[in-house]
Design an enzyme around this catalytic site. Structure first.
Site, PDB file in Angstrom:
ATOM      1  N   CYS A 151      94.003  44.049  52.913  1.00  0.00           N
ATOM      2  CA  CYS A 151      94.672  44.064  54.217  1.00  0.00           C
ATOM      3  C   CYS A 151      93.781  43.517  55.313  1.00  0.00           C
ATOM      4  O   CYS A 151      94.143  42.603  56.034  1.00  0.00           O
ATOM      5  CB  CYS A 151      95.105  45.480  54.581  1.00  0.00           C
ATOM      6  SG  CYS A 151      96.469  46.023  53.582  1.00  0.00           S
ATOM      7  N   HIS A 152      92.608  44.112  55.458  1.00  0.00           N
ATOM      8  CA  HIS A 152      91.745  43.711  56.570  1.00  0.00           C
ATOM      9  C   HIS A 152      90.337  43.405  56.098  1.00  0.00           C
ATOM     10  O   HIS A 152      89.395  43.399  56.888  1.00  0.00           O
ATOM     11  CB  HIS A 152      91.759  44.771  57.670  1.00  0.00           C
ATOM     12  CG  HIS A 152      93.147  45.112  58.120  1.00  0.00           C
ATOM     13  ND1 HIS A 152      93.786  46.248  57.713  1.00  0.00           N
ATOM     14  CD2 HIS A 152      94.025  44.434  58.886  1.00  0.00           C
ATOM     15  CE1 HIS A 152      95.009  46.256  58.225  1.00  0.00           C
ATOM     16  NE2 HIS A 152      95.181  45.182  58.942  1.00  0.00           N
ATOM     17  N   GLY A 153      90.173  43.214  54.780  1.00  0.00           N
ATOM     18  CA  GLY A 153      88.920  42.681  54.250  1.00  0.00           C
ATOM     19  C   GLY A 153      87.759  43.653  54.120  1.00  0.00           C
ATOM     20  O   GLY A 153      86.608  43.225  54.138  1.00  0.00           O
TER      21      GLY A 153
ATOM     22  N   TYR B 295      98.816  42.754  66.775  1.00  0.00           N
ATOM     23  CA  TYR B 295      98.124  42.934  65.495  1.00  0.00           C
ATOM     24  C   TYR B 295      96.817  42.142  65.504  1.00  0.00           C
ATOM     25  O   TYR B 295      95.785  42.619  65.025  1.00  0.00           O
ATOM     26  CB  TYR B 295      99.048  42.447  64.376  1.00  0.00           C
ATOM     27  CG  TYR B 295      98.628  42.803  62.977  1.00  0.00           C
ATOM     28  CD1 TYR B 295      98.459  44.135  62.600  1.00  0.00           C
ATOM     29  CD2 TYR B 295      98.419  41.822  62.027  1.00  0.00           C
ATOM     30  CE1 TYR B 295      98.101  44.452  61.312  1.00  0.00           C
ATOM     31  CE2 TYR B 295      98.062  42.127  60.727  1.00  0.00           C
ATOM     32  CZ  TYR B 295      97.903  43.448  60.373  1.00  0.00           C
ATOM     33  OH  TYR B 295      97.551  43.768  59.100  1.00  0.00           O
TER      34      TYR B 295
END
Lengths: 187, 416
Positions: A151-153, B295
């Site tokens: 998702c965000h590494g 986001y």
């Protein structure tokens, strides 16, 4: 009282107003609480707290993922190389130096020994939910050979410790115990 | 626009009502005789378009709720049932799903119009703040609605967003458990989201009433940003504004229908046609397009700021980016409303639009390498625009000369 013509002493009316207000506030709060607390998980949800996992078929280098309290828990039988890599990391290199293991002291260091199972350093049990925003990290991937969150590494090492990326904490180790040599009770 | 009501009850029933509930007078004053500045451009039709979208969403939503099952075991199949079995279900669901996107397109145009023409300035501060509240409610409704089909993006979107709360120290975890009703997003979460998704549009409708009420007290702003000075500056709402609103509503519906009939899934994600699976996260989680800039701001904070770790920092930046807009009326120090007469503001405004669009693009991309850096630069500009540029511009900018009145400007233009 700002007005000079009223006495400084509180009157009977002040007393009634204050007590009525206070009782009203307590009444509203006590009725509001059930309406808030109903949203919390009930006893039937909390009762599903423990499961038993059979790891007799788990070979070195394999992992299984089971669902516990709606969350995936990974049990990994680590290879010797993974254990060595986990041990070689110095504490200063860790983003989160605390073990995050519910089975050891809450302030224990995040050493490889404090992360893996007691007397079975090849077994690693963790809640496989990224500590950033709750995605499921992928097994055996990332720069540190452990877990990688798509998702965000965020990158976790072979002992499930956060090494790189936005996640703040190591993957948590739940309460668990070996009920026999090949069976683990989680929760 | 306060002034004497021009309504005269004529028929017997109007006279009877007038003495008991003067609702015909209210509707007449608000929708017929209400004076609107005569120089309004098509950007002022989006308020009406938004009201239309709210009605469309409520009507189509009520119909969908007749066929939808808010249970984690049934939800996905019930949505597929709506698509395949329910008479016209495919049409109604596509109207509702694309309607959300159209609602946001319209609201973004409406917000940017307000920003460019200074519609938030005295005496319209409260009107603007009510608008920010409506926008926040829309975001909540959109998010919870997206969870209901219980596909992979529904599930993981709900997981990621409710996890924002765990960034708050100490009380964050209990708040998250309270919100989702368990240790992970599950049936309890789906059920309460359905309940609230049904409720929020009616709250929006209530705040819209306040928004319109406040508008009718202070009157509409206009492209020149100067006050209405005489009756000559205005025209009655009906037929002038109603016909213009009607035309642009129809054009907007054509655009909307093109998506519904030809590209119904263009604005969605294929992953959401996979049933929710708590064991597998999709490789690339992205929110719906209308949340992408926020986001990107969330992901731009990859560093700790003093005692605030990167996770809490990202969440604070994201919520802060919306909260700051509520303070806009007090942050902009310029007395001149319309960007038309503010040369420096105009540059800053278009850079702001570019930064938000670029943030939106970055939000759709994986967060690695330069994408993070670009997002950080755009995030810095986003906040600088509100917190530094707008307060300072009021003091250093030399605005162009304002026309004396709306009618004078309109007549001067028609001579050419």
């Amino acid at each position: 009282m700002a007005h000079s013509d009223t006495t400084a002493e509180p009157t009977r009316r002040d007393f009634l107003l204050l007590t009525a207000g206070a009782f009203g506030a307590v009444g509203v709060a006590s009725v509001a609480w059930p309406f808030i607390d109903q949203m919390n998980p009930d006893a039937s949800t909390r009762a599903l707290a423990s499961i038993e996992v059979d790891i007799s078929a788990l070979q070195s280098g394999q992992s299984i993922t089971v669902l516990w309290r709606g969350k995936p828990v990974v049990v990994r039988n680590r290879t010797d190389k993974e254990i060595e890599e986990g041990k070689a990391v110095k504490l200063e290199e860790l983003k989160d130096p605390i073990a995050r293991n519910a089975n050891v002291d809450p302030s224990a260091d995040a050493t490889d020994a404090n992360r893996s199972a007691k007397d079975k350093e090849n077994i690693l049990v963790m809640v496989k939910v990224c500590t950033h925003l709750g995605c499921i990290p992928l097994d055996e991937s990332g720069e540190f050979g452990g877990w990688f969150c798509p998702c965000h590494g965020s990158q976790y090492d072979t002992a499930g410790r956060i090494r790189k990326g936005p996640a703040p904490e190591n993957l948590p180790v739940p309460v668990y115990a070996f009920t026999s040599d090949t069976k683990i009770r989680i929760g | 626009m306060s002034g004497h009501s021009t309504y005269e009850p004529k028929s017997g029933i109007e006279k009877w009502l007038e003495k008991r509930l003067p609702i015909v007078r209210l509707l007449h004053d608000a929708g017929v005789s209400y004076p609107t500045p005569r120089n309004l451009n098509p950007l002022w039709t989006f308020g009406g378009i938004l009201a239309m979208m709210l009605v469309i969403q409520i009507v189509s939503g009520i119909v969908l709720a007749m066929h939808y099952a808010s249970n984690s075991a049934l939800a996905f199949d019930s949505v597929e049932g709506i698509m395949r079995d329910v008479n016209w279900g495919w049409l109604i669901r596509y109207i509702h799903a694309n309607g959300a996107s159209m609602f946001f397109i319209a609201v973004y145009i409406h917000i940017l119009r307000g920003l460019y023409y200074g519609s938030y300035k005295e005496p319209r501060e409260l009107l603007w703040v009510l608008g920010v509240i409506i926008y926040l409610l829309m975001m909540a409704a959109g998010f919870m609605g997206y969870v209901l089909p219980w596909g992979q993006m529904s599930f993981w979107g709900a997981t990621v967003i409710t996890n924002f709360f765990t960034a708050i120290p100490v009380i964050g975890q209990p708040i998250q458990t309270l919100l989702i009703g368990g240790f992970a997003v599950d049936n309890a979460t789906l059920n309460r989201f359905f309940s609230l998704h049904y409720l929020v549009p009616f709250i929006i409708a209530g705040v819209v009433v306040l928004h319109i009420w406040a508008l009718h007290v202070v009157g509409q702003n206009n492209p020149l940003g100067i006050d209405v000075k005489s009756e000559k500056d205005t025209v009655p709402f009906t037929p002038y504004a109603t016909s213009k609103d009607g035309l642009f509503m129809v054009l907007f519906l054509v655009f909307y229908a093109w998506f519904v009939f030809y590209q119904p899934n263009y604005l969605g994600h294929p992953d959401n046609y996979t049933p929710a699976n708590p064991l597998v996260t999709p490789a690339h989680i992205v929110p719906e397009w209308y949340y992408l800039p926020f986001y990107a701001i969330l992901r731009a904070i990859t560093f700790n700021i003093g005692p605030i770790d990167s996770k809490l920092g990202g969440v604070l930046a994201m919520f802060g980016s919306i909260a700051v807009t509520a303070f806009l009326p007090w942050l902009d120090t310029s007395k001149v409303r319309s960007g038309r007469f503010r040369p420096l503001f105009r540059i800053a405004f278009w850079l702001f639009v570019a930064a938000v669009l670029f943030l939106g693009y970055l939000g759709s991309q994986p967060a690695d390498g330069n994408a993070v850096l670009y997002a950080q630069v755009c995030t810095a500009y986003y906040f600088a625009f509100f917190l530094i540029i707008l307060p300072v511009l009021g003091f250093i900018e030399k605005p162009k000369a304002l026309p004396n009145s709306i009618i004078e400007d309109v007549l001067a233009k028609s001579k050419h």
